[in-house]
Scaffold this active site. Structure first.
Site, PDB file in Angstrom:
ATOM      1  CD  GLU A 168      -2.991  -1.018   2.284  1.00  0.00           C
ATOM      2  OE1 GLU A 168      -2.844  -0.190   3.193  1.00  0.00           O
ATOM      3  OE2 GLU A 168      -3.997  -1.735   2.182  1.00  0.00           O
ATOM      4  CD  GLU A 356      -3.357  -5.846   4.176  1.00  0.00           C
ATOM      5  OE1 GLU A 356      -4.125  -4.954   4.611  1.00  0.00           O
ATOM      6  OE2 GLU A 356      -2.130  -5.787   4.277  1.00  0.00           O
TER       7      GLU A 356
HETATM    8  C1  FCB Z   1      -4.016  -2.052   5.855  1.00  0.00           C
HETATM    9  C2  FCB Z   1      -2.611  -2.430   6.248  1.00  0.00           C
HETATM   10  C3  FCB Z   1      -2.555  -3.490   7.302  1.00  0.00           C
HETATM   11  C4  FCB Z   1      -3.630  -3.320   8.354  1.00  0.00           C
HETATM   12  C5  FCB Z   1      -4.978  -3.133   7.716  1.00  0.00           C
HETATM   13  C6  FCB Z   1      -6.110  -2.991   8.689  1.00  0.00           C
HETATM   14  O1  FCB Z   1      -4.040  -0.770   5.331  1.00  0.00           O
HETATM   15  O2  FCB Z   1      -1.902  -2.878   5.132  1.00  0.00           O
HETATM   16  O3  FCB Z   1      -1.263  -3.495   7.850  1.00  0.00           O
HETATM   17  O4  FCB Z   1      -3.307  -2.294   9.200  1.00  0.00           O
HETATM   18  O5  FCB Z   1      -4.946  -2.008   6.880  1.00  0.00           O
END
Ligand code: FCB
Length: 444
Positions: A168, A356
């Site tokens: 990210e 994620e």
């Molecule tokens: C994302 C991050 C991860 C975690 C989630 C909730 O942005 O990559 O490390 O904090 O959010």
């Protein structure tokens, strides 16, 4: 529609994700150097709860048991990140054999359990020694990062097939270098703009460094994303949404795809020009084998002439009328469907992996169990959106739940719990939440 694992296809990867600083602890052990997150978390006022990740989930000492839990839940893939300052304590130059050794053990253990290691090179823990020389604002970081990537490829490439270069970049540059809400806590366009360009270059150079020694590896990188909608029908509101979308969803993806920065959509990005040298625009591109999509919520934005650069202001999540999570984020599963469609529309995107997606609640154990029906509903609703996109031809080939276990949620501290596994931080006891048992059944 009923959810069945088989419908996602035999190639579909099911996994869980974590990041080094959020779980490992042992920050001073075996020669690890400090990272910007150690410094930030130890600066009063930076973490809402006053906590730090010196111990976190103690994964450094408990990785054997914790990886076994991934297996126990019937997942196939284990996504984790390497801490740059464990491997190169000063960020470059001197290698730390004990740091390399730790990741060798984690990888060996992952493979021994029959799980695939999916390795992220950079999940926000920049060596403090490099930040002292300007961090992401110093153009030299591109070379430092490529050197680190090459070290990791040589050390682990014989057993790791799946790699992710950055986690990210839009989040670590916006929160870390524009708004000062994450490490290193810098603010303003004069930090943000060079950090953006150097991170975008590092994203491609990191890919090339991996490819140079690992021609057969699957190389990806990960992007934060939020489907953006205009809060109103006016032209100004649409314009604000377009600019917001450029920053939230295109800033790093489009240069990687060879499309350059999205400055047509967000003209203020022309301010990046002073940092761009001849040949850079070509160097921003890299042919990634997969794109990691990470998402938690949509964005609803309205025009606001007082907002610098984008003229866009987010409608607060609590004003949207939907259910809120412990992060204060609105639950809106269609977000995932729309983003999959948006990403798949680029001809250069070949495979998408959801690296994620997940949800935080304030879970508490009751008689040795953790009942988290809202998390199960969240996961099911999101998986249905994945199926919907897949049925429309989107090449989405994996889902990684964030996170394996409760952990240090950056500036929020330990309060929000994202895990499938509950962590009692006082005793380091783990409990599989009901959502973990649901996955075990679903994937079994
Ligand atoms: C994302 C991050 C991860 C975690 C989630 C909730 O942005 O990559 O490390 O904090 O959010």
């Amino acid at each position: 529609m009923e959810l069945r694992k088989a419908d996602f296809g035999p190639q579909f990867r099911w996994g869980v994700a974590t990041a080094a600083y959020q779980i490992e602890g042992a920050v001073k052990e075996d020669g690890r150097g400090p990272s910007i997150w150690d410094t930030f978390a130890h600066t009063p006022g930076r973490i809402k709860t006053g906590e730090n990740a010196d111990v976190a989930c103690d994964f450094y000492h408990r990785y054997r048991e914790d990886t076994a839990l991934i297996r126990e839940m019937n997942f196939q893939a284990h996504r984790f990140s390497l801490a740059w300052p464990r491997i190169l304590p000063e960020g470059r130059g001197r290698l730390n054999p004990k740091g390399l050794d730790f990741y060798q053990r984690v990888i060996d253990r992952t493979l021994e359990l029959g799980l695939e290691p999916w390795v992220t090179l950079y999940h926000w823990d920049l060596p403090q020694a490099l930040e002292d020389q300007g961090g992401w604002t110093n153009r030299d970081v591109v070379g430092w990062f490529a050197e680190y990537a090459a070290v990791c490829a040589r050390a682990f490439g014989d057993r790791v097939r799946h790699w992710m270069v950055l986690n990210e970049p839009a989040v670590f540059t916006v929160l870390g270098y524009l708004q000062g809400r994450h490490a290193p806590g810098r603010r303003g366009l004069s930090s943000f703009l060079p950090a953006v360009h150097h991170a975008a270059l590092a994203q491609a150079e990191g890919g090339r460094a991996l490819r140079a020694s690992l021609p057969n590896a699957q190389i990806g990188t990960t992007f934060s994303a939020s489907y953006v909608q205009a809060a109103g029908p006016t032209w100004l509101s649409q314009m604000a949404a377009t600019q917001y979308d450029a920053i939230a969803n295109r800033l790093f993806l489009e240069p990687a795809l060879g499309l350059g920065y999205p400055w047509k959509r967000a003209p203020f990005l022309h301010l990046l020009r002073p940092y761009i040298r001849p040949g850079d625009l070509e160097r921003l591109a890299f042919d990634f084998d997969f794109i990691g999509l990470q998402t938690y919520f949509r964005q609803l934005v309205r025009f606001d002439p007082l907002m610098p650069a984008t003229w866009a202001r987010e409608v607060p999540h609590e004003e949207r009328g939907g259910e809120l999570t412990a992060m204060g984020w609105e639950v809106w599963p269609e977000n995932l469907y729309h983003l999959l469609k948006q990403f798949a529309a680029y001809p250069g995107v070949r495979r998408i992996i959801i690296t994620e997606n997940g949800v935080a609640y304030l879970d508490t154990p009751e008689g040795g169990r953790v009942h988290d029906p809202k998390r199960i509903a969240f996961i099911q609703a999101h998986l249905l959106q994945v199926r919907r996109a897949q049925q429309e031809g989107v090449p989405v080939e994996g889902y990684f739940y964030w996170s394996l276990m409760d952990n240090f949620e950056w500036a929020e501290g330990y309060r929000p719990r994202f895990g499938l596994v509950y962590v009692d931080y006082a005793t380091q006891k783990r409990i599989l939440k009901d959502s973990a048992l649901w996955f075990r059944e679903f994937l079994g």
